[in-house]
Write an enzyme that holds these catalytic residues in place. Structure first.
Site, PDB file in Angstrom:
ATOM      1  N   ASP A 145       0.854  -1.189   0.000  1.00  0.00           N
ATOM      2  CA  ASP A 145       0.000   0.000   0.000  1.00  0.00           C
ATOM      3  C   ASP A 145       0.889   1.239   0.000  1.00  0.00           C
ATOM      4  O   ASP A 145       1.801   1.354   0.838  1.00  0.00           O
ATOM      5  CB  ASP A 145      -0.908   0.018   1.233  1.00  0.00           C
ATOM      6  CG  ASP A 145      -1.999  -1.043   1.163  1.00  0.00           C
ATOM      7  OD1 ASP A 145      -2.060  -1.761   0.139  1.00  0.00           O
ATOM      8  OD2 ASP A 145      -2.770  -1.156   2.126  1.00  0.00           O
TER       9      ASP A 145
ATOM     10  N   ASP B  27     -15.030  -3.186  -1.739  1.00  0.00           N
ATOM     11  CA  ASP B  27     -14.618  -2.962  -0.355  1.00  0.00           C
ATOM     12  C   ASP B  27     -15.880  -2.698   0.461  1.00  0.00           C
ATOM     13  O   ASP B  27     -16.621  -1.752   0.184  1.00  0.00           O
ATOM     14  CB  ASP B  27     -13.682  -1.756  -0.265  1.00  0.00           C
ATOM     15  CG  ASP B  27     -12.505  -1.874  -1.231  1.00  0.00           C
ATOM     16  OD1 ASP B  27     -12.001  -2.998  -1.401  1.00  0.00           O
ATOM     17  OD2 ASP B  27     -12.113  -0.853  -1.817  1.00  0.00           O
TER      18      ASP B  27
END
Length: 240
Positions: free
Chosen positions: A8, A129
């Site tokens: 990330d 998500d």
């Protein structure tokens, strides 16, 4: 099952967030390309990248870090975050990205997802998500009324390569994945499903492998950085 080590990206560094909170970022490596090479050296077959700044900005922000990874790691790589138009999709694929992940636009602009999947077969995934079963967009900052399974099913005929399902409440929390929700989604789909969020041990990986649903793979981040999961052991486990 494929193990996708996660990198990330925030402000050019490899970080992990707690439940998607940008204010709760832990920096694990100042050099994301070096981190990618470390994962590759241990045998990973894919990399999973997220441009966290880009997810909020709606456009690529950590492009330099992504390009460095693509040029140095030479490993199949998927990327999400800030990819919201065809020009950006074309740009990343032209730079050697194996697969783009479309999240926010999967809710707001489904026609774009379908167009991209037709234009680039096998190179477009949908990122779903969810928080308590509802889809979140814009870097998880906005929770919609859209049901995660309903959204996934709406792309059954679109030709997307994979559905990446993340349980936000589990992400970065080291409390185990949401196996029932992930398995239920995978059973409802013909599209390959990749599990994400909360994987914290080899036991979690084994539980996903043996959940009774046909999962394409699993994404793991913090557990690999903290040493809770040994990458080589994980790869061996998922190949058995």
């Amino acid at each position: 099952m494929i193990l996708y080590p996660a990198i990330d990206l925030k402000d050019g560094k490899a970080v992990r967030l707690l439940r998607g909170d940008m204010d709760k970022a832990t920096v694990f490596n100042d050099d994301p390309a070096a981190q990618a090479l470390e994962f590759v050296a241990k045998g990973c077959e894919w990399l999973h990248l997220v441009d966290l700044n880009g997810a909020f900005a709606g456009q690529p922000v950590n492009a330099a870090a992504v390009e460095a990874i693509l040029s140095q790691a030479q490993t199949p790589t998927q990327l999400g975050g800030g990819i919201r138009d065809m020009a950006t999709i074309e740009m990343w694929i032209s730079k050697g990205l194996t697969r783009v992940i479309l999240g926010t636009v999967a809710v707001e602009n489904p026609d774009l997802v379908r167009e991209a999947a037709r234009e680039f077969p096998g190179k477009v995934a949908v990122g779903i998500d969810a928080r308590d079963g509802r889809v979140a967009t814009k870097g998880w900052a906005e929770v919609t009324d859209v049901d995660a399974v309903d959204l996934a099913k709406s792309y059954e005929d679109a030709g997307v390569a994979a559905i990446i399902y993340t349980d936000i409440n589990r992400d970065g929390a080291m409390m185990g994945p949401n196996i029932p929700a992930t398995a239920a989604l995978a059973r409802a789909m013909t599209i390959p499903v990749i599990a994400s969020g909360g994987v914290s041990s080899l036991k979690d990986l084994k539980a996903l492998r043996d959940c009774g649903a046909s999962l394409n793979g699993v994404i793991s981040g913090r557990a690999l950085y903290d040493g809770a999961i040994d990458l080589k052991d994980a790869l061996k486990l998922l190949k058995t």
